[in-house]
Write a protein that holds these residues in place. Structure first.
Motif, PDB file in Angstrom:
ATOM      1  N   SER A   1       9.903   3.338   1.352  1.00 43.23           N
ATOM      2  CA  SER A   1       9.283   2.485   2.108  1.00 43.23           C
ATOM      3  C   SER A   1       8.010   3.410   2.607  1.00 43.23           C
ATOM      4  CB  SER A   1      10.033   2.105   3.279  1.00 43.23           C
ATOM      5  OG  SER A   1      10.584   1.140   3.034  1.00 43.23           O
TER       6      SER A   1
ATOM      7  N   LEU B   1       4.132   2.328   2.139  1.00 41.93           N
ATOM      8  CA  LEU B   1       4.314   1.597   3.209  1.00 41.93           C
ATOM      9  C   LEU B   1       3.194   0.544   3.353  1.00 41.93           C
ATOM     10  CD1 LEU B   1       5.830   1.086   5.808  1.00 41.93           C
ATOM     11  CD2 LEU B   1       4.395   2.819   7.054  1.00 41.93           C
TER      12      LEU B   1
ATOM     13  N   GLN C   1       3.979  -2.116   0.771  1.00 41.19           N
ATOM     14  CA  GLN C   1       5.304  -2.749   1.102  1.00 41.19           C
ATOM     15  C   GLN C   1       4.938  -3.670   2.286  1.00 41.19           C
ATOM     16  OE1 GLN C   1       8.466  -2.458   0.269  1.00 41.19           O
ATOM     17  NE2 GLN C   1       8.765  -0.616  -0.933  1.00 41.19           N
TER      18      GLN C   1
ATOM     19  N   GLU D   1       5.161  -7.981   2.005  1.00 37.20           N
ATOM     20  CA  GLU D   1       6.276  -8.432   2.875  1.00 37.20           C
ATOM     21  C   GLU D   1       6.207  -9.899   2.869  1.00 37.20           C
ATOM     22  OE1 GLU D   1       9.479  -8.054   5.635  1.00 37.20           O
ATOM     23  OE2 GLU D   1       8.553  -6.741   4.254  1.00 37.20           O
TER      24      GLU D   1
ATOM     25  N   PRO E   1      10.514  -2.461   6.142  1.00 40.65           N
ATOM     26  CA  PRO E   1       9.119  -1.767   6.054  1.00 40.65           C
ATOM     27  C   PRO E   1       8.327  -2.029   7.557  1.00 40.65           C
ATOM     28  CG  PRO E   1       9.511  -2.794   3.990  1.00 40.65           C
ATOM     29  CD  PRO E   1      10.617  -3.289   4.697  1.00 40.65           C
TER      30      PRO E   1
END
Length: 226
Positions: free
Chosen positions: A129, A133, A136, A140, A185
Motif C-alpha cells: 500500500s 499509495l 491505491q 478506493e 490504504p
C-alpha cells in the motif's frame, strides 16, 4: 487447492474461497479477442504514463483516451468508470500478491503456522500500500462497493481462513473485518503521511494486534495478571 472450512454458525454470509475469486472482471479472461487485448494494453499503458507524469489525479477517462489516441467512449466501454480503470492498473500487482500468499514460500505462503502467516500477510500488504499509495487511494471503491469489491473479498477470505486455523472458537469473520480496516490504504495514508509514523511502527502495530486477537482465552487472562 486448499479447502476453506465451512462457515461458523455465527455467520450468515458464505465465505468465498480466495483461489476462486477473480481480481478483474470476466472480460479480463484470456478469451479476449486479440485486438481487444491490444487495445486494453494500450489504454493501461497510457494510464500508467499519466500516473508517472501527473500522479493518480491526472488519470481521467478523457486524458487516457487522448493519450491512447482513441475515443472517450472506448475507455468507458472497456473499464466502466475511473475506478474501474484505476483498479485495472492495480490488477497485475494484486494477482502477484494473491499468488504469493496462496502458493508462494512461507511465511507469507503455505507452510508456516497461521499466526506467523497472518503477521507476514499484513506487513506485506502494508508495504504494498505504501509503495502504491496514491494509486491505491484513487482506486478506493465507493462506500457502497467498498466491502464487496472482489480484491477485498479475496483478502478478507484469506484472513478468515488463517483465523479459523489459529482461533477456531472465535467469531473469525467479525475479527477479520476488524483486522482488514487496519490494512486500509486510507488508514495507511493517515498514519504515514498525516501522522508521520514510520512504517516500522505501523507494521509492529499490526503484529501486536494479530497477537492479541489470536491469543487464547487463557493467554489473554494471563496477560492481564500483574
Amino acid at each position: 487447492m486448499s479447502t476453506v472450512p465451512p462457515p461458523s454458525p455465527k455467520s450468515q454470509e458464505p465465505v468465498l474461497q480466495p483461489e476462486l475469486l477473480q481480481v478483474g472482471s470476466v472480460e479480463d479472461e484470456p478469451c479476449l479477442r486479440a485486438d481487444a487485448a491490444r487495445n486494453r494494453a494500450r489504454l493501461l499503458e497510457a494510464a500508467a504514463r499519466l500516473v508517472a507524469e501527473h500522479g493518480a489525479n491526472g488519470v481521467t477517462m478523457e486524458a487516457v483516451a487522448a493519450a491512447a489516441n482513441v475515443g472517450k467512449g472506448t475507455v468507458f466501454r472497456r473499464f466502466g468508470d475511473r475506478t474501474g480503470l484505476l483498479t485495472a492498473l492495480l490488477d497485475d500487482s494484486e494477482k502477484k500478491f494473491q499468488a504469493a500468499f496462496l502458493s508462494g514460500p512461507p511465511p507469507l505462503g503455505p507452510g508456516a503456522p497461521p499466526v506467523e502467516r497472518l503477521r507476514a500477510f499484513g506487513c506485506a500488504l502494508l508495504r504494498r500500500s505504501v509503495d502504491q499509495l496514491e494509486l491505491q487511494l484513487a482506486a478506493e471503491p465507493s462506500p457502497d462497493r467498498r466491502f464487496s469489491a472482489p480484491p477485498r473479498r479475496v483478502l478478507l477470505s484469506h484472513i478468515i481462513l488463517l483465523l479459523r486455523q489459529a482461533v477456531p472458537e472465535a467469531d473469525c469473520e467479525l475479527l477479520a473485518r476488524t483486522l482488514m480496516e487496519y490494512l486500509s490504504p486510507v488508514l495507511v495514508h493517515h498514519l504515514t503521511r498525516q501522522c508521520g509514523m514510520p512504517m516500522e511502527r505501523v507494521e509492529a502495530g499490526w503484529c501486536y494486534l494479530v497477537d492479541r486477537v489470536t491469543a487464547t482465552s487463557d493467554q489473554s487472562r494471563s496477560a492481564q495478571l500483574p
